[in-house]
Design an enzyme around this catalytic site. Structure first.
Site, mmCIF file in Angstrom:
data_model
loop_
_atom_site.group_PDB
_atom_site.id
_atom_site.type_symbol
_atom_site.label_atom_id
_atom_site.label_comp_id
_atom_site.label_asym_id
_atom_site.label_seq_id
_atom_site.Cartn_x
_atom_site.Cartn_y
_atom_site.Cartn_z
ATOM 1 N N LYS A 64 0.836 -1.195 0.000
ATOM 2 C CA LYS A 64 0.000 0.000 0.000
ATOM 3 C C LYS A 64 0.881 1.259 0.000
ATOM 4 O O LYS A 64 1.970 1.263 0.592
ATOM 5 C CB LYS A 64 -0.883 -0.036 1.252
ATOM 6 C CG LYS A 64 -1.915 1.070 1.356
ATOM 7 C CD LYS A 64 -2.777 0.828 2.584
ATOM 8 C CE LYS A 64 -3.893 1.850 2.691
ATOM 9 N NZ LYS A 64 -4.793 1.539 3.824
ATOM 10 N N SER A 123 -9.334 1.752 2.865
ATOM 11 C CA SER A 123 -8.444 2.571 2.069
ATOM 12 C C SER A 123 -7.405 1.781 1.288
ATOM 13 O O SER A 123 -6.679 2.354 0.472
ATOM 14 C CB SER A 123 -7.735 3.582 2.989
ATOM 15 O OG SER A 123 -6.973 2.915 3.994
ATOM 16 N N SER A 169 -9.782 -1.016 6.731
ATOM 17 C CA SER A 169 -9.129 -0.722 5.456
ATOM 18 C C SER A 169 -8.400 -1.892 4.803
ATOM 19 O O SER A 169 -8.039 -1.811 3.633
ATOM 20 C CB SER A 169 -8.169 0.460 5.606
ATOM 21 O OG SER A 169 -8.893 1.647 5.769
#
Length: 556
Positions: free
Chosen positions: A127, A202, A226
């Site tokens: 990420k 996210s 997330s």
């Protein structure tokens, strides 16, 4: 102008893609693109075989030298670039860097006859907050363009020690504090099963990439869902460990200094074996020696073998049909019923979980984040002047009316302490509530795990994921939780059922969102929840549920 900075960064990203990997993409009206990597012609049959393989088999073939790290990395890189052209899931692309690393691993294996570590040659996506030395980490902020990392995040060092090949970084929403994925630099990540639907957030770039098998294991972060929301919306496996089990040191973040409801890093993978592979490798590398906030708990093989739970022969699962705030859509309830049936068939006890204080837990977590969130976002964006994104609706102007967005004004230190004190008290109440289930499990133990929705719906249209409490509560309690796939939305089966009564207007609004055709093909996953620091047990129980589902082969 901030928009010029963003456009230049996007141009540099595009130039990092090898020209020969650019393809003719399907028309925008093609919604489900999951089959496209197989038919686009870019990957050879051998590369397709590599990218379709389970993590445990990949590692065996890499360790034996049957497949080289360079070939495996190339195969996943090509598929990741196809995924990027389909759903816009990547941020940093560094092909030469990754292939050089893979070649080093191949040479080491040739020279010594031994693997570098338990993840030898395995490409891993990260990420866009997990720093890699020499690369920009924008985390979706225009203000952070040009911010090059001087050293790796602790987790990157550990993954490299274990023999892994970090090879791409993936898209996030501005601020990270959204359960969808859009920012002013890289734009929106869409869902590969239906591009009109969100990939979640996210860690939405990770979820979409892994769903398209562009990465065998990705690393996301989870402060309120997330890791789990993108895993659930994209139909893959995910794990939210407890605070500190996976080292966070050296990664960027929002709300830094907020030390109450913490973000954690965890794996997202298309293979059930990927959860254990990742967690065991990272924990056995003793992260507590490299990150002062990492928990000193060794990998517990007895816990993974469920030694204290009848070796996993007869477990008691509790199904939470709803959270008392809003009732899930028909596909989610169908998935819960299917899991109830297969676990009963496999000889386990299945009872009902009665949620307590779920709305309060969600409110407490949001109060804690809101204490300084508005100021955090304003200070971060002020250097570039980019606007703070207030809605995830495409071309939408309305401000998000979502419970997880920060409330203006913040809290004083004293007010924050009162919220944190109340959260502590609710955690005690919930612990007692769980312990008291010993009276109804039939095993002599309290409930082994809760099975519940990850959201009240499958992946909704962009801008409409406005309720994240089905995941946030477990962050507030610091319970370990996994995601596993069950089925997909089928409009012919998952018809809208009339309802006479509603909990309140919000519950009714969630009900009215559901139109079966809108959610067509969306994956349906569920959440398995254990207690604090029970990663080994949660992984093992997820494997048991997954095996029971696969054994029925869709008959139920």
């Amino acid at each position: 102008m901030w928009s010029d900075l963003a456009a230049d960064k996007k141009r540099r990203q595009q130039e990092a893609i090898p020209q020969e990997w650019l393809i003719a993409t399907p028309q925008e009206t093609t919604l489900n693109v999951t089959g496209f990597p197989e038919t686009c012609g870019l990957l050879t049959p051998h590369e397709l075989a590599i990218t379709n393989e389970d993590v445990d088999i990949l590692l065996k073939k890499l360790a034996s030298g049957e497949w080289s790290a360079v070939n495996v990395t190339t195969a996943f890189y090509k598929r990741a670039i196809v995924a990027q052209q389909l759903v816009n899931c990547l941020t940093e692309i560094f092909v030469e860097h990754a292939l050089a690393r893979a070649a080093e691993l191949d040479n080491a294996l040739k020279k010594t006859g031994k693997v570098v570590g338990p993840l030898h040659g395995l490409p891993i996506s990260l990420k866009d907050q997990i720093c890699i030395k020499g690369l920009e980490t924008t985390m979706g902020y225009v203000s952070w363009i040009g911010k090059y990392a001087e050293k790796n995040a602790v987790l990157v060092d550990i993954l490299e020690e274990c023999g892994a090949v970090p090879f791409v970084r993936t898209n996030v929403p501005q601020t990270l504090m959204w359960p969808e994925t859009f920012n002013n630099i890289f734009g929106r990540t869409t869902n590969p099963y239906n591009r009109l639907l969100t990939s979640g957030g996210s860690s939405g770039g990770e979820g979409a990439l892994v769903a398209l098998k562009g990465s065998p294991i990705g690393v996301g972060s989870d402060i309120g869902g997330s890791v789990r929301i993108p895993s659930a919306f994209c139909g893959v496996y995910g794990l939210r460990p407890s605070y500190g089990r996976v080292p966070y040191g050296g990664a960027l973040n929002s709300l830094e200094g907020q030390d109450s409801v913490l973000s954690v890093l965890g794996p997202i993978t298309s293979s059930i074996s990927g959860l254990k592979t990742f967690m065991e490798a990272v924990i056995k590398a003793k992260p507590w020696l490299k990150d002062p906030l990492a928990v000193h708990k060794k990998w517990d093989e007895d816990e993974y073998q469920l030694k204290d739970r009848d070796n996993g022969r007869k477990l008691c699962f509790a199904i939470m049909w709803d959270d008392g705030v809003c009732v899930p859509h028909p596909p989610i309830t169908r998935a819960l019923k299917r899991v109830q049936a297969v676990l009963t068939e496999a000889g386990h006890n299945v009872i009902t979980w009665y949620p307590i204080e779920h709305k309060r837990l969600g409110d407490l977590a949001n109060d804690i984040w809101s204490a300084g969130a508005t100021e955090d976002y304003m200070i971060t964006t002020s250097t570039s002047g980019e606007p703070i994104i207030s809605t995830m609706v495409p071309d939408g102007n309305e401000a998000a009316v979502a419970s997880f967005r920060p409330r203006k004004g913040g809290l004083t230190a004293y007010q924050l302490w009162q919220v944190q004190k109340e959260r502590r008290d609710v955690r005690s109440t919930y612990l007692e509530h769980w312990n008291n289930t010993v009276a109804s499990t039939g095993t002599g133990r309290p409930v082994d795990a809760i099975i519940c929705p990850a959201a009240p719906y499958a992946a909704p249209p962009h801008g409409h994921n406005k309720y994240a409490n089905y995941t946030i509560v477990w962050n507030a309690l610091d319970y370990t939780a996994s995601i596993f796939p069950v089925t997909a939305v089928d409009p012919t089966i998952d018809v809208k059922q009339p309802r006479e009564t509603f909990i309140d207007a919000f519950d009714q609004a969630v009900y009215e969102m559901y139109e079966p055709e809108v959610f067509r093909d969306a994956p349906v996953c569920l959440q398995l929840v254990g207690r604090t620091l029970e990663e080994e047990g949660v992984i093992a129980m997820t494997e048991i549920v997954d095996a029971a589902l696969k054994a029925t082969n869709g008959q139920l």
